[in-house]
Design an enzyme around this catalytic site. Sequence first.
Site, PDB file in Angstrom:
ATOM      1  N   GLY A   1      17.880 -50.105  27.222  1.00 40.48           N
ATOM      2  CA  GLY A   1      17.845 -49.503  25.895  1.00 40.48           C
ATOM      3  C   GLY A   1      17.239 -48.115  25.836  1.00 40.48           C
ATOM      4  N   LYS A   2      16.764 -47.595  26.954  1.00 40.96           N
ATOM      5  CA  LYS A   2      16.167 -46.257  26.958  1.00 40.96           C
ATOM      6  C   LYS A   2      17.242 -45.192  26.727  1.00 40.96           C
ATOM      7  CE  LYS A   2      12.135 -47.938  28.254  1.00 40.96           C
ATOM      8  NZ  LYS A   2      10.993 -48.046  27.329  1.00 40.96           N
ATOM      9  N   ASN A   3      16.814 -43.982  26.396  1.00 39.16           N
ATOM     10  CA  ASN A   3      17.767 -42.888  26.220  1.00 39.16           C
ATOM     11  C   ASN A   3      18.599 -42.685  27.481  1.00 39.16           C
ATOM     12  OD1 ASN A   3      15.857 -42.701  24.095  1.00 39.16           O
ATOM     13  ND2 ASN A   3      16.427 -40.565  23.751  1.00 39.16           N
TER      14      ASN A   3
END
Length: 364
Positions: free
Chosen positions: A185-187
């Site tokens: 879910g990180k950038n």
Amino acid sequence: MKVPFVSLEVMHGEIHDQLTGAFQDLLSENWFIQGKYCQKFEAEYAAYCGVKECVGCGNGLDAISLILRGMGIGPGDEVIVPSFTFIATALAVVYTGAMPKFVEVNENTVLIDPSRIEQAITERTKAIIAVHLYGQPAPMVEICAIAKKHGLAVVEDAAQAHGVVYQGRHVGALGDAAAFSFYPGKNLGCLGDGGAVVTNDTELAERVRAIGCYGTKKKYVHEYMGVNSRLDELQAAFLSIKLKHLDVWNETRKAVARRYLAEIRNPLIYLPAVEQGDHVWHLFVVRCEERDRLRAYLEDLGIGTNIHYPIPMHLQKAFEQYHIPEGTFPITEKLAKTVLSIPMFYGMTREQVDYVIQAMNAFR
């Protein structure tokens, strides 16, 4: 209308053929650990961050721990950590045998308050971990000045800040070393777990790489009590593909954030403060005195939410051995009761953003 808290569907749909192509290439190569794909990504990410070295590892928690161990930090030492952050920041300190020293955060930015750091420094203090929380860089000028004055290392926890620019430089190039997480879910995220350490210190990078590979620089010759924490080839291949799109993805997040900041107008809801320049909006976190009622209201409307983070670290059972009583960090404790993360992801439609804004403004 349904608006999930996060969705990777659009992102991965746009690069589907590239991702599946990378998998097929890797499968035909039959080399899955410490090969050319990891080397390629490490070189690309070091260049992106503007540093000399990048060492892939298993996850963001390992990245912080490997940095601290590579710096020689261990039992009897102390490391300054903001009181409001994800628990991994402090767990990494504990795993070295050192003790986390919590420092209160600024209520507006939710970042470590530099004015409180020096009072936490003792003769045992070895480093300061600067957390770029939610996608906003920590006040690095002040932090680095304090560290230099007291002879301390500065470690950036950049797990939520891929691509942030601070005074002309990317995060990762601002302290002695930086830790990144590539949680999906990180950038910039894997399709699994992954992490990296970046630094301009070549000797530190060599120690980090060795410690993360069973403590060895040469096979079966072990200099350190190491661990097994390596970025695997498949995730590295995926990350190389995604890195090319990171800046565009971040710009779309910023566009959503600009709309939220300009159009959410509700006296019951406090919007995030941006005081450190750039912000890549890994999370868009509002505050509300009636947070739980707001969350239930949004969920009823089909709008996904999350809480980052509902229990302060000093009040977690995991850290009860430090005997830090409730009330010690009042700002942190207030934040834990009031913060709420609303939808923020690449691929949000204009209609979804409209719907979230309308719902926020209609809350009474």
